[in-house]
Design an enzyme around this catalytic site. Sequence first.
Site, PDB file in Angstrom:
ATOM      1  N   HIS A  15       0.856  -1.184   0.000  1.00 43.05           N
ATOM      2  CA  HIS A  15       0.000   0.000   0.000  1.00 43.05           C
ATOM      3  C   HIS A  15       0.896   1.239   0.000  1.00 43.05           C
ATOM      4  O   HIS A  15       2.118   1.131  -0.102  1.00 43.05           O
ATOM      5  CB  HIS A  15      -0.944  -0.028   1.204  1.00 43.05           C
ATOM      6  CG  HIS A  15      -0.217  -0.046   2.513  1.00 43.05           C
ATOM      7  ND1 HIS A  15       0.096   1.102   3.197  1.00 43.05           N
ATOM      8  CD2 HIS A  15       0.298  -1.075   3.233  1.00 43.05           C
ATOM      9  CE1 HIS A  15       0.763   0.774   4.300  1.00 43.05           C
ATOM     10  NE2 HIS A  15       0.897  -0.542   4.340  1.00 43.05           N
ATOM     11  N   ALA A  16       0.330   2.413   0.117  1.00 39.42           N
ATOM     12  CA  ALA A  16       1.084   3.660  -0.043  1.00 39.42           C
ATOM     13  C   ALA A  16       2.269   3.794   0.913  1.00 39.42           C
ATOM     14  O   ALA A  16       3.375   4.143   0.497  1.00 39.42           O
ATOM     15  CB  ALA A  16       0.152   4.861   0.111  1.00 39.42           C
TER      16      ALA A  16
END
Length: 89
Positions: A15-16
């Site tokens: 994810h980010a």
Amino acid sequence: MIERELLVANKLGLHARATARLVQVLSGFRCNATLVAKGREVNAKSIMGVMLLAAGHGTQVVLRLDGEDEAAAAEAAAALFERRFDEES
């Protein structure tokens, strides 16, 4: 050139925040870095590229490194994956 097979073992996958940590680690090295997963190949020093892989928990990825400091970059990236991006205790 070095290739390392790595497992995305953290709960949320790439994810980010995890992607940003990976890009930050690899950006400190001069070698070229490519990440391969699900039939896609992206620049491992690009947040957007790595995010496009949508590599979730349990995804096997291949990190390809080519350049003068490839061995050190491989070790740093592998350690980050093994530590699950420092997200879980």
